[in-house]
Design a protein around this motif. Structure first.
Motif, PDB file in Angstrom:
ATOM      1  N   ALA A   1      23.412  17.861  33.705  1.00 38.89           N
ATOM      2  CA  ALA A   1      23.367  16.402  33.810  1.00 38.89           C
ATOM      3  C   ALA A   1      22.508  15.794  32.710  1.00 38.89           C
ATOM      4  N   VAL A   2      21.398  16.440  32.376  1.00 42.49           N
ATOM      5  CA  VAL A   2      20.536  15.926  31.311  1.00 42.49           C
ATOM      6  C   VAL A   2      21.239  16.052  29.962  1.00 42.49           C
ATOM      7  N   VAL A   3      21.919  17.169  29.729  1.00 43.72           N
ATOM      8  CA  VAL A   3      22.672  17.342  28.484  1.00 43.72           C
ATOM      9  C   VAL A   3      23.761  16.277  28.369  1.00 43.72           C
ATOM     10  N   ARG A   4      24.464  16.018  29.469  1.00 45.65           N
ATOM     11  CA  ARG A   4      25.518  14.993  29.441  1.00 45.65           C
ATOM     12  C   ARG A   4      24.928  13.607  29.194  1.00 45.65           C
ATOM     13  N   ALA A   5      23.734  13.344  29.742  1.00 46.34           N
ATOM     14  CA  ALA A   5      23.070  12.067  29.459  1.00 46.34           C
ATOM     15  C   ALA A   5      22.726  11.967  27.981  1.00 46.34           C
ATOM     16  N   GLY A   6      22.293  13.081  27.371  1.00 47.54           N
ATOM     17  CA  GLY A   6      22.011  13.086  25.942  1.00 47.54           C
ATOM     18  C   GLY A   6      23.244  12.774  25.118  1.00 47.54           C
ATOM     19  N   GLU A   7      24.370  13.354  25.513  1.00 46.43           N
ATOM     20  CA  GLU A   7      25.623  13.086  24.795  1.00 46.43           C
ATOM     21  C   GLU A   7      26.004  11.615  24.932  1.00 46.43           C
ATOM     22  N   ARG A   8      25.844  11.070  26.138  1.00 47.27           N
ATOM     23  CA  ARG A   8      26.205   9.669  26.386  1.00 47.27           C
ATOM     24  C   ARG A   8      25.313   8.709  25.606  1.00 47.27           C
ATOM     25  N   LEU A   9      24.042   9.074  25.466  1.00 45.19           N
ATOM     26  CA  LEU A   9      23.068   8.190  24.814  1.00 45.19           C
ATOM     27  C   LEU A   9      22.879   8.498  23.331  1.00 45.19           C
TER      28      LEU A   9
ATOM     29  N   ALA B   1      14.342  16.654  26.498  1.00 44.08           N
ATOM     30  CA  ALA B   1      14.615  15.969  27.757  1.00 44.08           C
ATOM     31  C   ALA B   1      13.886  14.632  27.824  1.00 44.08           C
ATOM     32  N   CYS B   2      12.642  14.594  27.352  1.00 40.91           N
ATOM     33  CA  CYS B   2      11.887  13.336  27.338  1.00 40.91           C
ATOM     34  C   CYS B   2      12.531  12.319  26.399  1.00 40.91           C
ATOM     35  N   ALA B   3      13.042  12.782  25.260  1.00 42.81           N
ATOM     36  CA  ALA B   3      13.713  11.875  24.329  1.00 42.81           C
ATOM     37  C   ALA B   3      14.943  11.243  24.976  1.00 42.81           C
ATOM     38  N   ILE B   4      15.664  12.010  25.779  1.00 45.10           N
ATOM     39  CA  ILE B   4      16.837  11.475  26.477  1.00 45.10           C
ATOM     40  C   ILE B   4      16.409  10.465  27.530  1.00 45.10           C
ATOM     41  N   ALA B   5      15.356  10.811  28.293  1.00 47.86           N
ATOM     42  CA  ALA B   5      14.845   9.863  29.290  1.00 47.86           C
ATOM     43  C   ALA B   5      14.402   8.560  28.624  1.00 47.86           C
ATOM     44  N   ASN B   6      13.713   8.666  27.499  1.00 48.23           N
ATOM     45  CA  ASN B   6      13.259   7.474  26.780  1.00 48.23           C
ATOM     46  C   ASN B   6      14.443   6.608  26.359  1.00 48.23           C
ATOM     47  N   ALA B   7      15.505   7.249  25.885  1.00 49.45           N
ATOM     48  CA  ALA B   7      16.699   6.507  25.480  1.00 49.45           C
ATOM     49  C   ALA B   7      17.370   5.830  26.678  1.00 49.45           C
ATOM     50  N   ASP B   8      17.121   6.373  27.877  1.00 50.11           N
ATOM     51  CA  ASP B   8      17.686   5.791  29.094  1.00 50.11           C
ATOM     52  C   ASP B   8      16.748   4.766  29.721  1.00 50.11           C
ATOM     53  N   GLY B   9      15.661   4.439  29.020  1.00 46.36           N
ATOM     54  CA  GLY B   9      14.764   3.398  29.478  1.00 46.36           C
ATOM     55  C   GLY B   9      13.572   3.859  30.282  1.00 46.36           C
TER      56      GLY B   9
ATOM     57  N   LEU C   1      20.642  14.114  38.294  1.00 46.89           N
ATOM     58  CA  LEU C   1      20.746  12.691  37.975  1.00 46.89           C
ATOM     59  C   LEU C   1      22.031  12.042  38.475  1.00 46.89           C
ATOM     60  N   GLU C   2      23.032  12.826  38.809  1.00 41.92           N
ATOM     61  CA  GLU C   2      24.378  12.280  38.969  1.00 41.92           C
ATOM     62  C   GLU C   2      24.834  12.113  40.414  1.00 41.92           C
ATOM     63  N   HIS C   3      23.953  12.349  41.381  1.00 45.35           N
ATOM     64  CA  HIS C   3      24.369  12.294  42.786  1.00 45.35           C
ATOM     65  C   HIS C   3      24.340  10.888  43.377  1.00 45.35           C
ATOM     66  N   MET C   4      23.655   9.958  42.712  1.00 39.75           N
ATOM     67  CA  MET C   4      23.526   8.626  43.301  1.00 39.75           C
ATOM     68  C   MET C   4      24.863   7.886  43.379  1.00 39.75           C
ATOM     69  N   GLU C   5      25.730   8.078  42.399  1.00 40.34           N
ATOM     70  CA  GLU C   5      27.005   7.345  42.400  1.00 40.34           C
ATOM     71  C   GLU C   5      27.865   7.701  43.606  1.00 40.34           C
ATOM     72  N   PRO C   6      28.118   8.996  43.892  1.00 36.43           N
ATOM     73  CA  PRO C   6      28.929   9.288  45.080  1.00 36.43           C
ATOM     74  C   PRO C   6      28.257   8.867  46.389  1.00 36.43           C
ATOM     75  N   LEU C   7      26.935   8.923  46.440  1.00 36.72           N
ATOM     76  CA  LEU C   7      26.242   8.478  47.649  1.00 36.72           C
ATOM     77  C   LEU C   7      26.435   6.981  47.871  1.00 36.72           C
ATOM     78  N   ARG C   8      26.343   6.188  46.817  1.00 36.06           N
ATOM     79  CA  ARG C   8      26.509   4.739  46.973  1.00 36.06           C
ATOM     80  C   ARG C   8      27.983   4.379  47.203  1.00 36.06           C
ATOM     81  N   GLU C   9      28.885   5.172  46.671  1.00 35.98           N
ATOM     82  CA  GLU C   9      30.297   4.934  46.973  1.00 35.98           C
ATOM     83  C   GLU C   9      30.566   5.119  48.461  1.00 35.98           C
ATOM     84  N   ARG C  10      29.864   6.048  49.082  1.00 35.25           N
ATOM     85  CA  ARG C  10      30.069   6.351  50.500  1.00 35.25           C
ATOM     86  C   ARG C  10      29.281   5.413  51.409  1.00 35.25           C
ATOM     87  N   PHE C  11      28.024   5.127  51.058  1.00 34.13           N
ATOM     88  CA  PHE C  11      27.130   4.426  51.979  1.00 34.13           C
ATOM     89  C   PHE C  11      26.654   3.062  51.478  1.00 34.13           C
TER      90      PHE C  11
END
Length: 297
Positions: free
Chosen positions: A272-280, A223-231, A105-115
């Motif tokens: 990454a999913v565990v960290r998303a759970g902690e964040r949400l 994992a689904c509960a975390i995804a749901n919390a992320d919209g 889940l976490e690779h998009m940020e560095p890619l957009r920072e670069r490109f």
């Protein structure tokens, strides 16, 4: 004008896409560190698919990409992403599309920072390939499906990238929700990657195991509960059905990496999913347990 496709990271995934790109008569450039460039220059890429005899392909090679390309496929493993991105000048994709096919889940940020806004969100499914040797690639699956979405690229750009892949024999779906593209695969792989790596067993063995099946079902629900919390609304029953439909002998690249003594992507996937759970604020004790057990491998 001949279409130019670049592949950043010609491993099992990238090498397969490079071979298929060459078969489609695209100009194909593999971007890799000096040692890998040297090996491919010496022996080429041996590619085998659908039970056919291996064919050796010889793409163009570079350690640093600066010339313009129509499509850049980013197929490195997550631990190598930061170093790999330095091998591509942002100007090379100023009028092209950057399509990452990484897990997690976490690779998009560095890619957009670069490109910047030239990056689409991508996900690869219905695909399995491995390397029996450093420059040998075997595609086990008969097909591959790339799902892509972008909030920054135009529909024209996405459709052009899709046509490039389709001509190379890749199935493509274009969606509108970037998060959904990532989460739909992440909820399953966050469970399958550590489970197959820990046990060295196939998906079929694990889903029929009296100990592992309930663990996996619980982790999928978390994992689904975390995804749901992320919209992103995902149902555990539907995700488990996808696992049941997988081939009995299927494993994961994370399990193959662990078995070979290579650094795995488990932190980038399950972590990454565990960290998303902690964040949400969504508890995920079973996923956390799987991650911590797998970190010790």
């Amino acid at each position: 004008m001949r279409i130019t496709v670049a592949v950043l990271g010609p491993g099992a995934v990238g090498g397969t896409f490079a071979a298929r790109s060459l078969q489609a008569d695209y100009r194909t450039i593999c971007v890799a560190p000096p040692a890998t460039v040297g090996l491919i220059a010496l022996s080429g890429l041996s590619f085998e698919a659908n039970g056919n005899a291996p064919v050796v392909f010889r793409p163009e090679l570079t350690e640093r990409l600066a010339e313009p390309v129509s499509l850049l496929l980013v197929t490195v493993k997550a631990p190598q992403l930061a170093d790999a991105l330095e091998r591509v000048e942002p100007g090379a994709v100023a009028n092209g599309v950057v399509l990452p096919l990484l897990n997690g889940l976490e690779h998009m940020e560095p890619l957009r920072e670069r490109f910047g806004d030239r990056v689409a969100t991508g996900s690869l499914s219905r695909f399995e390939a491995y390397r029996p040797g450093r420059m040998q690639i075997v595609q086990k699956s008969h097909t591959a499906l790339v799902t892509m979405a972008s909030e920054t690229l135009s529909t024209h750009d996405l459709e052009r990238a899709a046509r490039i892949l389709q001509r190379a024999g890749i199935d493509v779906e274009i969606e509108t929700d970037e998060k959904r593209v990532l989460w739909r695969k992440a909820v399953r792989l966050a469970v399958l990657a550590p489970a197959t790596a820990l046990t060295r067993r196939t998906v079929g063995d694990l889903r029929n195991d009296l100990e592992w099946r309930p663990r996996m079902e619980k982790a999928i629900a978390e994992a689904c509960a975390i995804a749901n919390a992320d919209g992103v609304r995902l149902m555990p029953s539907a995700q488990w059905t996808r696992i049941v439909e997988m081939e009995h002998g299927l494993t994961t690249s994370a399990a193959r990496d662990v078995a070979a003594g290579r650094e795995s992507e488990i932190d980038a996937i399950t972590g990454a999913v565990v960290r998303a759970g902690e964040r949400l604020g969504v508890p995920c004790p079973e996923l956390t347990r799987l991650a911590h057990q797998a970190y010790g491998l």
